[in-house]
Write a protein that holds these residues in place. Structure first.
Motif, short mmCIF file in Angstrom:
data_model
loop_
_atom_site.label_atom_id
_atom_site.label_comp_id
_atom_site.label_asym_id
_atom_site.label_seq_id
_atom_site.Cartn_x
_atom_site.Cartn_y
_atom_site.Cartn_z
N SER A 16 -2.52 -13.33 4.05
CA SER A 16 -2.59 -12.15 4.93
C SER A 16 -3.73 -11.23 4.50
N PHE A 17 -4.45 -10.72 5.49
CA PHE A 17 -5.56 -9.80 5.24
C PHE A 17 -5.62 -8.82 6.40
N LEU A 18 -5.07 -7.63 6.19
CA LEU A 18 -4.98 -6.62 7.23
C LEU A 18 -6.17 -5.68 7.11
N VAL A 19 -6.84 -5.41 8.23
CA VAL A 19 -8.03 -4.57 8.22
C VAL A 19 -7.92 -3.52 9.32
N PHE A 80 -1.14 0.82 -4.03
CA PHE A 80 -0.02 0.16 -3.36
C PHE A 80 0.60 1.11 -2.35
N VAL A 81 0.87 0.58 -1.16
CA VAL A 81 1.37 1.41 -0.07
C VAL A 81 2.52 0.69 0.63
N LYS A 82 3.56 1.46 0.90
CA LYS A 82 4.67 0.98 1.72
C LYS A 82 4.46 1.51 3.12
N ASN A 83 4.31 0.60 4.07
CA ASN A 83 4.10 0.97 5.46
C ASN A 83 5.34 0.69 6.29
N TYR A 91 6.72 -2.94 5.15
CA TYR A 91 5.96 -3.96 4.44
C TYR A 91 5.08 -3.27 3.40
N TRP A 92 4.97 -3.91 2.24
CA TRP A 92 4.17 -3.39 1.14
C TRP A 92 2.81 -4.09 1.14
N VAL A 93 1.78 -3.32 0.79
CA VAL A 93 0.43 -3.87 0.70
C VAL A 93 -0.28 -3.32 -0.53
N TYR A 94 -1.25 -4.08 -1.00
CA TYR A 94 -2.21 -3.59 -1.97
C TYR A 94 -3.45 -3.26 -1.14
N LYS A 115 -1.32 -8.83 0.25
CA LYS A 115 0.07 -8.88 -0.21
C LYS A 115 0.19 -8.27 -1.61
N ALA A 116 1.20 -7.45 -1.80
CA ALA A 116 1.55 -6.94 -3.12
C ALA A 116 2.60 -7.87 -3.73
#
Length: 132
Positions: A16-19, A80-83, A91-94, A115-116
């Motif tokens: 996963s790669f969110l932009v 690190f962010v919880k969205n 969902y958690w992300v780095y 992904k975290a």
């Protein structure tokens, strides 16, 4: 995309790669398909909205104060962010957020998220609880 049965968690996969791209005020100008998928918003719903549309209430304001002061000073921010998704899942992300100048001369910010790990999620969940 997978769901954790314990709660309403959406778990990113390793690829996963969110932009997303915002203007200097944090208004979304672009979001890739994966960001739309995990946030559960369509691109049309995201464009023109403040990026905090996906901010989870568990996230302390202080974390975002640090993010904004860092990127406004011209530096890259990582953390690190919880969205939260449109339907209330999370969902958690780095995330890596950095300032940039577009080819049309406008300035703004790009956020790239991966992904975290479960260990990182547990660690930052505890840290953020103490910051609230």
């Amino acid at each position: 995309m997978s769901f954790n049965n314990n709660e309403l968690e959406i778990e990113l996969n390793i690829k996963s790669f969110l932009v997303s791209e915002t203007n200097e005020q944090g208004i979304i100008k672009f979001a890739n398909d994966e960001f739309c998928e995990f946030s559960e918003y369509s691109l049309d719903e995201l464009i023109g909205q403040h990026h905090n549309i996906v901010r989870h209430p568990d996230m302390p304001e202080k974390a975002f104060d640090e993010l904004w002061s860092t990127v406004k000073s011209g530096k890259k921010w990582k953390g690190f962010v919880k969205n939260k998704s449109k339907t209330g899942k999370y969902y958690w992300v780095y995330a890596t957020v950095y300032p940039f100048t577009s080819c049309d001369g406008t300035t703004g910010y790009i956020s790239c998220r991966r992904k975290a790990s479960r260990d990182e999620i547990e660690k930052y969940s505890k840290i953020y609880k103490t910051m609230k």
